[in-house]
Motif scaffolding. Structure first.
Motif, mmCIF file in Angstrom:
data_model
loop_
_atom_site.group_PDB
_atom_site.id
_atom_site.type_symbol
_atom_site.label_atom_id
_atom_site.label_comp_id
_atom_site.label_asym_id
_atom_site.label_seq_id
_atom_site.Cartn_x
_atom_site.Cartn_y
_atom_site.Cartn_z
ATOM 1 N N ARG A 173 26.008 39.371 -30.506
ATOM 2 C CA ARG A 173 25.269 38.150 -30.191
ATOM 3 C C ARG A 173 24.491 38.324 -28.891
ATOM 4 O O ARG A 173 23.295 38.045 -28.811
ATOM 5 N N LEU A 176 21.574 40.751 -29.316
ATOM 6 C CA LEU A 176 20.425 40.161 -30.022
ATOM 7 C C LEU A 176 19.641 39.220 -29.118
ATOM 8 O O LEU A 176 18.412 39.287 -29.047
ATOM 9 N N ARG A 180 15.862 39.971 -27.708
ATOM 10 C CA ARG A 180 14.735 39.095 -28.037
ATOM 11 C C ARG A 180 14.044 38.617 -26.759
ATOM 12 O O ARG A 180 12.833 38.671 -26.646
ATOM 13 N N PHE B 11 24.133 35.575 -39.468
ATOM 14 C CA PHE B 11 23.389 35.029 -38.334
ATOM 15 C C PHE B 11 24.028 33.711 -37.878
ATOM 16 O O PHE B 11 24.220 33.472 -36.686
ATOM 17 N N GLU B 28 14.680 30.254 -36.164
ATOM 18 C CA GLU B 28 15.330 31.239 -35.270
ATOM 19 C C GLU B 28 15.701 32.504 -36.048
ATOM 20 O O GLU B 28 15.536 33.609 -35.554
ATOM 21 N N TYR B 29 16.210 32.289 -37.253
ATOM 22 C CA TYR B 29 16.602 33.423 -38.083
ATOM 23 C C TYR B 29 15.395 34.339 -38.316
ATOM 24 O O TYR B 29 15.487 35.569 -38.178
ATOM 25 N N PHE B 32 14.593 36.426 -35.376
ATOM 26 C CA PHE B 32 15.463 37.600 -35.221
ATOM 27 C C PHE B 32 15.145 38.677 -36.264
ATOM 28 O O PHE B 32 15.264 39.863 -35.988
ATOM 29 N N LEU B 35 12.465 40.536 -34.892
ATOM 30 C CA LEU B 35 12.968 41.415 -33.839
ATOM 31 C C LEU B 35 13.477 42.730 -34.446
ATOM 32 O O LEU B 35 13.170 43.826 -33.969
#
Lengths: 189, 173
Positions: A173, A176, A180, B11, B28-29, B32, B35
């Motif tokens: 977590r 990530l 980001r 997630f 948000e998912y 990511f 990303l």
């Protein structure tokens, strides 16, 4: 498809324990790319990755005599690779080294020859990503690499890192979120 | 929509109670997922055949060649069942040796002990200061209480010497 794929890791290990060099080569070529991938993504610097990969295989060949086949060889090898890479990275950092992506030698290993503006942009993006990855703690980065690049289940990662599953979740977590945040900041520079 | 490498469920479990609405969660998912796509743009450079061969050559030199036979045997000893069985055998042998040596070597009575009792089967031998005082004229007196069987009546006999070992005394008590 390799001609020796039908031979199990266990059979190869039995042969290696009798000193069979060909069996060792077969086992090595079967797993070298994965070991290299794990080491590279944890250590991050191509100039250090080769030393790290060699350290992993030295440990593997020295320990094979004591390896117990009740456990999967691949899982054991992943653990050796990840932990060796973590130790290698920490040792290297203690000596004050860091990735210098402007170094022409390193650059030649990490990027293609840039021929046009598109490749230059790509190189900058890669460099920013590399920098962002480097700013994440090695434990968090390892948990992330093993989960999303090697697609390992959380319990196996917990076993490799010697921590609880909840700690692995926390590592991932944080990794990530930090990636980001850092990547967005870096790409907007 | 859902990425098998990074499923939405995972997630949600990684970032629980973080999103007030489903739209926010999905947004948000996706950020990511983007990303991860960005990260995939950093490929791992492949090892050349020459590099692979060199790493293997140097690593294999670390293999303890001359010890391969011994390693294999040592590996066998490290198996839990074999180690457990060996422990049992070793423990039993040790206990047997200790028990035998205890039975075979009689403990000599210490001169300072008031009464020493030595047991062998149903026979008991009493020596020490108390016995010496009971029979002061007899040298090295010892009382032997013998029973042929556990239930039989015990027979008490005094053994010793007189005249500095010249005369041997056996006296039924």
């Amino acid at each position: 498809m390799n001609g020796n794929d039908w031979i199990s890791d266990k059979a190869l290990i039995d042969a290696i324990q009798q000193g069979d060099r060909d069996a060792a080569a077969c086992l090595y070529h079967r797993h070298i790319d994965r070991v290299h991938r794990i080491c590279h993504r944890i250590v991050l610097d191509p100039s250090q990755t080769l030393d790290c990969v060699q350290e992993v295989w030295l440990k593997v060949f020295r320990s094979l005599g004591r390896f117990r086949c009740q456990r999967s060889f691949a899982a054991w090898l992943n653990a050796v690779a990840a932990n060796t890479a973590i130790d290698h990275y920490r040792r290297w950092k203690r000596h004050g080294s860091r990735v210098d992506l402007d170094d022409p030698e390193v650059e030649s290993l990490t990027t293609d020859e840039r021929a046009d503006g598109l490749q230059l942009d790509d190189r900058v993006v890669r460099q920013r990503i590399q920098e962002a990855l480097e700013e994440i703690s090695v434990s968090q980065r390892t948990a992330f690499v093993l989960r999303y690049y090697e697609e390992m289940p959380l319990p196996q990662i917990a076993e490799i890192l010697g921590c609880r599953e909840g700690t692995v979740r926390t590592h991932i977590r944080r990794c990530l979120l930090a990636l980001r945040a850092r990547l967005m900041a870096k790409l907007n520079q | 929509m859902d990425n098998p490498r990074f499923p939405l469920e995972e997630f949600k479990s990684l970032l629980p109670d973080r999103f007030e609405s489903q739209e926010r969660l999905l947004s948000e998912y996706h950020s990511f997922l983007m990303l991860l796509e960005q990260l995939d743009r950093v490929p791992v450079p492949e090892l050349s055949a020459r590099q692979k061969a060199e790493i293997f050559r140097q690593s294999w030199q670390g293999w303890p060649q001359g010890w391969s036979w011994a390693w294999a045997r040592l590996g066998l000893l490290r198996r839990p069942a074999v180690t457990f069985a060996m422990g049992i055998v070793l423990g039993c042998s040790l206990m047997f040796t200790v028990a035998r040596s205890r039975a075979a070597v009689p403990q000599p009575p210490s001169p300072s002990q008031p009464l020493a009792v030595e047991r062998a089967g149903y026979t008991q031998i009493y020596t020490g200061k108390v016995v010496d005082r009971l029979y002061p004229q007899i040298e090295n007196p010892k009382i032997v209480v013998e029973r042929p069987q556990e239930s039989s009546v015990p027979q008490r006999v005094l053994y010793g010497t007189l005249d500095q070992g010249e005369t041997y005394v056996v006296w039924n008590l």
